[in-house]
Design a protein around this motif. Structure first.
Motif, mmCIF file in Angstrom:
data_model
loop_
_atom_site.group_PDB
_atom_site.id
_atom_site.type_symbol
_atom_site.label_atom_id
_atom_site.label_comp_id
_atom_site.label_asym_id
_atom_site.label_seq_id
_atom_site.Cartn_x
_atom_site.Cartn_y
_atom_site.Cartn_z
ATOM 1 N N TYR A 1 0.835 -1.200 0.000
ATOM 2 C CA TYR A 1 0.000 0.000 0.000
ATOM 3 C C TYR A 1 0.871 1.251 0.000
ATOM 4 N N GLN A 2 0.609 2.143 -0.964
ATOM 5 C CA GLN A 2 1.325 3.420 -0.988
ATOM 6 C C GLN A 2 0.413 4.497 -0.401
ATOM 7 N N PRO A 3 0.817 5.095 0.723
ATOM 8 C CA PRO A 3 -0.018 6.115 1.373
ATOM 9 C C PRO A 3 -0.313 7.300 0.451
ATOM 10 N N LYS A 4 -1.507 7.879 0.633
ATOM 11 C CA LYS A 4 -1.934 9.042 -0.144
ATOM 12 C C LYS A 4 -2.235 10.187 0.817
ATOM 13 N N LEU A 5 -1.724 11.338 0.475
ATOM 14 C CA LEU A 5 -1.826 12.527 1.325
ATOM 15 C C LEU A 5 -2.969 13.424 0.893
ATOM 16 N N ASP A 6 -3.769 13.857 1.859
ATOM 17 C CA ASP A 6 -4.750 14.907 1.618
ATOM 18 C C ASP A 6 -4.013 16.241 1.694
ATOM 19 N N CYS A 7 -3.886 16.919 0.564
ATOM 20 C CA CYS A 7 -3.062 18.134 0.504
ATOM 21 C C CYS A 7 -3.640 19.277 1.326
ATOM 22 N N ARG A 8 -4.943 19.270 1.560
ATOM 23 C CA ARG A 8 -5.549 20.343 2.338
ATOM 24 C C ARG A 8 -5.414 20.086 3.832
ATOM 25 N N LEU A 9 -5.648 18.854 4.247
ATOM 26 C CA LEU A 9 -5.587 18.525 5.671
ATOM 27 C C LEU A 9 -4.164 18.286 6.151
ATOM 28 N N LEU B 1 -2.798 15.356 6.045
ATOM 29 C CA LEU B 1 -2.874 14.057 6.711
ATOM 30 C C LEU B 1 -2.887 12.930 5.682
ATOM 31 N N ILE B 2 -2.370 11.778 6.080
ATOM 32 C CA ILE B 2 -2.481 10.585 5.253
ATOM 33 C C ILE B 2 -3.881 10.014 5.477
ATOM 34 N N THR B 3 -4.700 10.058 4.457
ATOM 35 C CA THR B 3 -6.087 9.620 4.604
ATOM 36 C C THR B 3 -6.480 8.555 3.590
ATOM 37 N N GLU C 1 -9.667 7.509 6.220
ATOM 38 C CA GLU C 1 -11.062 7.795 5.901
ATOM 39 C C GLU C 1 -11.365 7.763 4.410
ATOM 40 N N VAL C 2 -10.376 8.066 3.604
ATOM 41 C CA VAL C 2 -10.610 8.099 2.175
ATOM 42 C C VAL C 2 -10.435 6.690 1.607
ATOM 43 N N ALA C 3 -11.088 6.409 0.478
ATOM 44 C CA ALA C 3 -11.083 5.069 -0.102
ATOM 45 C C ALA C 3 -9.679 4.573 -0.424
ATOM 46 N N VAL C 4 -9.506 3.283 -0.282
ATOM 47 C CA VAL C 4 -8.295 2.616 -0.733
ATOM 48 C C VAL C 4 -8.468 2.313 -2.215
ATOM 49 N N ALA C 5 -7.490 2.690 -3.013
ATOM 50 C CA ALA C 5 -7.592 2.545 -4.464
ATOM 51 C C ALA C 5 -7.028 1.200 -4.903
ATOM 52 N N CYS D 1 4.288 22.988 -4.858
ATOM 53 C CA CYS D 1 3.689 23.490 -6.087
ATOM 54 C C CYS D 1 2.290 22.901 -6.277
ATOM 55 N N LEU D 2 2.126 21.624 -5.965
ATOM 56 C CA LEU D 2 0.817 20.978 -6.084
ATOM 57 C C LEU D 2 -0.185 21.581 -5.109
ATOM 58 N N VAL D 3 0.271 21.870 -3.883
ATOM 59 C CA VAL D 3 -0.596 22.521 -2.897
ATOM 60 C C VAL D 3 -1.039 23.877 -3.423
ATOM 61 N N GLU D 4 -0.115 24.615 -4.010
ATOM 62 C CA GLU D 4 -0.432 25.930 -4.569
ATOM 63 C C GLU D 4 -1.450 25.829 -5.697
ATOM 64 N N MET D 5 -1.368 24.753 -6.488
ATOM 65 C CA MET D 5 -2.294 24.569 -7.600
ATOM 66 C C MET D 5 -3.672 24.107 -7.149
ATOM 67 N N GLY D 6 -3.781 23.707 -5.881
ATOM 68 C CA GLY D 6 -5.063 23.239 -5.366
ATOM 69 C C GLY D 6 -5.318 21.764 -5.589
ATOM 70 N N CYS D 7 -4.241 20.981 -5.754
ATOM 71 C CA CYS D 7 -4.391 19.536 -5.924
ATOM 72 C C CYS D 7 -4.980 18.935 -4.640
ATOM 73 N N ASP D 8 -5.879 17.957 -4.791
ATOM 74 C CA ASP D 8 -6.549 17.370 -3.631
ATOM 75 C C ASP D 8 -5.693 16.334 -2.905
ATOM 76 N N MET D 9 -5.096 15.407 -3.660
ATOM 77 C CA MET D 9 -4.356 14.302 -3.059
ATOM 78 C C MET D 9 -3.017 14.140 -3.761
ATOM 79 N N ALA D 10 -2.045 13.589 -3.021
ATOM 80 C CA ALA D 10 -0.726 13.356 -3.597
ATOM 81 C C ALA D 10 -0.151 12.049 -3.066
ATOM 82 N N GLN D 11 0.649 11.407 -3.908
ATOM 83 C CA GLN D 11 1.359 10.215 -3.473
ATOM 84 C C GLN D 11 2.690 10.152 -4.212
#
Length: 268
Positions: A19-27, A29-31, A88-92, A223-233
């Motif tokens: 499993y590769q963790p995914k980050l909520d760029c706004r919070l 947190l790894i969600t 809390e967010v879905a596992v892909a 840069c992704l946070v600045e662009m308003g990206c929702d999630m990152a991994q």
């Protein structure tokens, strides 16, 4: 030989998920996480998916691989929730365009969730853009029924295919994943940076979540946070890890790198 071996592997429990963790760029947190299938071959060692998924599609074994992956991921989500892990967010989970040829796919996957006692909303099914845009009427019916059952749908490797805006608007997807070939080069290649920004903006305006894969350094994340990206991994956050290590990683994740990105954005 691998074709015969793969059929035996499904019966012998040789496949496993990392499993590769995914980050909520706004919070900050790894969600969430992406489940990645691996094959522990008895003589050849660990075989990555790009070396056997195409084989599974050609031989018709992909149905078994997909069912196994969904059932395994659903059971793991149930264990994490029982452990009160804030995932809390879905596992892909990746699936194949060949899977969409099975009209009973939505019912089978829903049953895997019932068996694990989890809501289908905790699973995101990822389909590559090229495969998604080849979808025939039957495939669209299957995708729609998956959404109606509560599964989230993601277009993977977005930007590498040839989708039109009309097709994208009509398809029942809930998120787009910006392909890592653009994300990894966005800080050194102005064209890649523009493509990433356009995809994130397009997703937002269509009411879809954006996910950037291939984040390998702090500058890219900021840069992704600045662009308003929702999630990152990506490797900057974490490589794919074993399921039993996820809880420790999530609870020990240092969100200062994300907070610094938000601070830089506010200052700017």
């Amino acid at each position: 030989m691998l074709s015969t071996d793969l059929e035996a592997a499904l019966a012998a429990d040789q496949l496993f998920l990392e499993y590769q963790p995914k980050l909520d760029c706004r919070l900050g947190l790894i969600t969430g996480a992406e489940a990645l299938v691996r094959w522990n071959h008895p003589t050849q060692g660990i075989i990555p998916p790009d070396q056997f998924i195409a084989l599974a599609e050609e031989t018709g074994l992909i149905r078994g691989v997909t069912d196994w992956a969904i059932a395994t991921a659903a059971a793991q989500v149930a264990r994490w929730r029982a452990d009160h892990l804030n995932l809390e967010v879905a596992v892909a989970v990746n699936f194949s365009a060949r899977d969409l040829e099975d009209l009973d796919l939505p019912e089978r996957l829903e049953q895997h969730c019932r068996n694990a006692a989890i809501d289908p909303a905790f699973l995101t099914l990822e389909l590559t853009e090229t495969s998604a845009m080849r979808a025939a009427v039957q495939m669209m019916d299957v995708l729609t029924r998956l959404r109606l059952k509560g599964f989230k749908l993601s277009i993977d490797d977005f930007g590498t295919g040839y989708s039109s805006l009309i097709q994208l608007q009509k398809m029942p997807f809930s998120e787009v994943k910006v392909d890592l070939s653009f994300v990894t080069q966005m800080m050194s290649n102005a064209g890649c940076r523009v493509i990433v920004e356009v995809i994130i903006d397009l997703a937002r305006k269509l009411g879809l979540k954006s996910v950037a894969e291939g984040v390998e350094d702090d500058a890219t994340l900021k840069c992704l946070v600045e662009m308003g990206c929702d999630m990152a991994q990506g490797y900057y956050l974490s490589r794919p890890i074993a399921a039993e290590r996820i809880a420790e990683f999530v609870r020990g994740f240092d969100s200062r790198r994300v907070r610094s990105a938000h601070t830089a954005l506010r200052v700017a």
